[in-house]
Design a protein around this motif. Structure first.
Motif, short mmCIF file in Angstrom:
data_model
loop_
_atom_site.label_atom_id
_atom_site.label_comp_id
_atom_site.label_asym_id
_atom_site.label_seq_id
_atom_site.Cartn_x
_atom_site.Cartn_y
_atom_site.Cartn_z
N THR A 181 -7.26 0.16 3.51
CA THR A 181 -7.03 0.24 2.06
C THR A 181 -7.09 -1.14 1.43
O THR A 181 -7.70 -1.33 0.37
CB THR A 181 -5.66 0.89 1.77
OG1 THR A 181 -5.61 2.18 2.40
CG2 THR A 181 -5.44 1.04 0.28
N THR A 207 -4.03 4.55 -0.94
CA THR A 207 -4.96 4.99 0.11
C THR A 207 -5.68 6.26 -0.33
O THR A 207 -5.08 7.15 -0.94
CB THR A 207 -4.19 5.27 1.41
OG1 THR A 207 -3.64 4.05 1.89
CG2 THR A 207 -5.11 5.88 2.48
N GLU A 208 -6.96 6.33 -0.02
CA GLU A 208 -7.72 7.55 -0.24
C GLU A 208 -7.98 8.22 1.11
O GLU A 208 -7.87 7.60 2.16
CB GLU A 208 -9.04 7.23 -0.94
CG GLU A 208 -8.85 6.70 -2.36
CD GLU A 208 -10.16 6.45 -3.09
OE1 GLU A 208 -11.23 6.75 -2.51
OE2 GLU A 208 -10.11 5.98 -4.24
N VAL A 229 0.84 -1.20 0.00
CA VAL A 229 0.00 0.00 0.00
C VAL A 229 0.86 1.24 0.00
O VAL A 229 1.88 1.31 0.70
CB VAL A 229 -0.94 0.01 1.22
CG1 VAL A 229 -1.70 1.33 1.32
CG2 VAL A 229 -1.91 -1.17 1.16
N ASN A 259 0.36 5.22 0.91
CA ASN A 259 -0.53 6.23 1.49
C ASN A 259 0.02 7.61 1.15
O ASN A 259 0.97 8.09 1.78
CB ASN A 259 -0.60 6.05 3.01
CG ASN A 259 -1.45 7.11 3.68
OD1 ASN A 259 -2.07 7.95 3.01
ND2 ASN A 259 -1.50 7.09 5.00
N ARG A 306 -10.19 0.46 -5.03
CA ARG A 306 -9.09 1.41 -4.91
C ARG A 306 -8.20 1.35 -6.14
O ARG A 306 -8.00 0.28 -6.72
CB ARG A 306 -8.24 1.13 -3.65
CG ARG A 306 -8.95 1.42 -2.33
CD ARG A 306 -9.19 2.90 -2.16
NE ARG A 306 -9.86 3.20 -0.90
CZ ARG A 306 -11.17 3.42 -0.79
NH1 ARG A 306 -11.95 3.36 -1.87
NH2 ARG A 306 -11.71 3.69 0.37
N GLN A 324 -0.65 4.01 11.13
CA GLN A 324 -0.53 3.88 9.68
C GLN A 324 -0.92 2.47 9.21
O GLN A 324 -1.48 2.30 8.12
CB GLN A 324 0.91 4.18 9.24
CG GLN A 324 1.38 5.59 9.52
CD GLN A 324 0.93 6.59 8.47
OE1 GLN A 324 0.20 6.25 7.55
NE2 GLN A 324 1.36 7.84 8.61
N GLY A 328 -9.89 6.52 3.74
CA GLY A 328 -9.24 5.50 4.57
C GLY A 328 -8.73 6.06 5.87
O GLY A 328 -8.79 5.40 6.91
N ILE A 372 -4.64 2.20 8.68
CA ILE A 372 -4.98 2.83 7.40
C ILE A 372 -4.68 1.87 6.26
O ILE A 372 -5.47 1.72 5.31
CB ILE A 372 -4.20 4.15 7.22
CG1 ILE A 372 -4.58 5.15 8.32
CG2 ILE A 372 -4.46 4.75 5.84
CD1 ILE A 372 -3.72 6.41 8.33
N LYS A 373 -3.54 1.19 6.35
CA LYS A 373 -3.15 0.22 5.32
C LYS A 373 -4.17 -0.91 5.24
O LYS A 373 -4.59 -1.31 4.14
CB LYS A 373 -1.77 -0.34 5.65
CG LYS A 373 -1.30 -1.44 4.70
CD LYS A 373 0.08 -1.93 5.10
CE LYS A 373 0.53 -3.07 4.20
NZ LYS A 373 1.89 -3.55 4.56
#
Length: 362
Positions: A299, A315-316, A267, A269, A306, A292, A319, A295-296
């Motif tokens: 995603t 990542t958007e 991923v 970010n 995605r 983090q 996320g 978040i990963k």
């Protein structure tokens, strides 16, 4: 600004879904929005969907959280979704680890066992206890891409906890062992066990495992009277035959299919450099990496919707919003030596401070 005002401010900022959307659902009382307990109108429609279609839905986390409840995990909306994300990380090169803390009889073992039920069972290893040397004796790849459930972390001796910490830190155990050659003579040998696994464990004494805790997400069981009433109501409905166990089993099977349809991705970010934790955070390096990592995971679970760049998932901003929302009310006992309720306050303060600058810069 007070905690309550700040929490309301960020919930409004992070959750940009219009209130009017609740008017569109079929049965609002039965569904949970990710991290809030609000409605999304899922019920049993998943039975007519393919896993790929479900994973492509824009309300994926909300719908998934509802499925987790239909599978028998009542309440704990943020914690159950966080634990699910931690557990499916066993597919990744950098898996995550969770410790559920609560008093005796609070349901901590139940929640990790039920989360494990939602995973492909061929990938799950469940242990009541682990002896001092047992982790060293597995085959080289026996613990590779597995999920380890430890029902009672309190039963592990220090040598076993040390081996577990080594797995978490380095994903491998290397030991010098004595074996017999063909002539029966003792000979030294080098044994390697690779341990790319996620894990969930339960404890009543989290403060005793500081070295393990600062490597893991610490989630406290909700022992409030409101949560107790939810569980009792569910237990009574189940005993009265009002819970369709066939639907429950189909839900579990469907979630397992969802997990099997997920692929490993690295991923990227694009917003990672704009997330800053305050300077006074204890274990700041690990805490930042863990934030983090959620978040990963968010995603990755959205991989059907995605964009990719050079085979990396991107990542958007959504996320990051989801990650904060999932972690917002989870009791993460990681920061200091305060009791559970104050630690939750502390963690929220750290998260709020870290997001103050971030959202304004994105």
């Amino acid at each position: 600004m007070s905690y309550k005002l700040r929490i309301n401010k960020y919930k409004q900022l992070f959750l940009s879904i219009e209130k009017n959307k609740s008017d569109e659902v079929e049965n609002p009382s039965n569904d949970t929005k990710a991290g809030t307990g609000k409605s999304t109108g899922l019920k049993h429609q998943f039975q007519s969907e393919s896993p790929a279609a479900f994973l492509s839905d824009k309300n994926l986390l909300q719908n998934l959280n509802q499925l987790i409840e239909q599978a028998g995990i009542i309440g704990e909306e943020n914690s159950r979704l966080l634990l699910f994300l931690i557990t499916i990380s066993y597919l990744n090169k950098s898996p995550l680890y969770g410790i559920v803390q609560g008093s005796s009889g609070s349901g901590k073992t139940h929640i990790i066992s039920r989360i494990a039920d939602l995973m492909p069972q061929e990938d799950v290893l469940r242990f009541t206890r682990i002896t001092e040397s047992s982790l060293y004796n597995w085959g080289e790849f026996d613990l590779f891409q597995k999920i380890i459930i430890i029902e009672d972390l309190d039963g592990l001796k220090e040598d076993a906890l040390y081996a577990l910490r080594e797995f978490i830190s380095n994903q491998v155990l290397r030991s010098s062992v004595t074996i017999k050659d063909k002539k029966g003579n003792n000979k030294s040998s080098h044994k390697i066990v690779k341990g790319q696994f996620s894990s969930l464990s339960a404890t009543t004494k989290g403060e005793l495992y500081e070295d393990n805790m600062n490597r893991s997400f610490i989630v406290a069981i909700n022992e409030s009277e409101e949560q107790t009433e939810k569980i009792i109501s569910y237990q009574n409905r189940r005993n009265a035959g009002e819970i369709d166990r066939n639907i429950q089993e189909k839900t579990i099977s469907f979630i397992q299919k969802l997990v099997r349809n997920l692929k490993h991705y690295e991923v990227i970010n694009p917003f990672a450099t704009q997330i800053q934790l305050p300077n006074n955070v204890k274990n700041k390096r690990r805490l930042n990496e863990m934030f983090q990592s959620i978040i990963k995971q968010i995603t990755i679970i959205h991989q059907y919707q995605r964009a990719t760049k050079d085979n990396f998932l991107l990542t958007e901003i959504e996320g990051i919003e989801n990650a904060v929302e999932i972690l917002f009310e989870s009791i993460i006992l990681k920061i200091d030596e305060l009791d559970g309720s104050l630690r939750q306050f502390n963690y929220l303060e750290y998260l709020l401070n870290s997001i103050d600058t971030t959202l304004h810069s994105l």
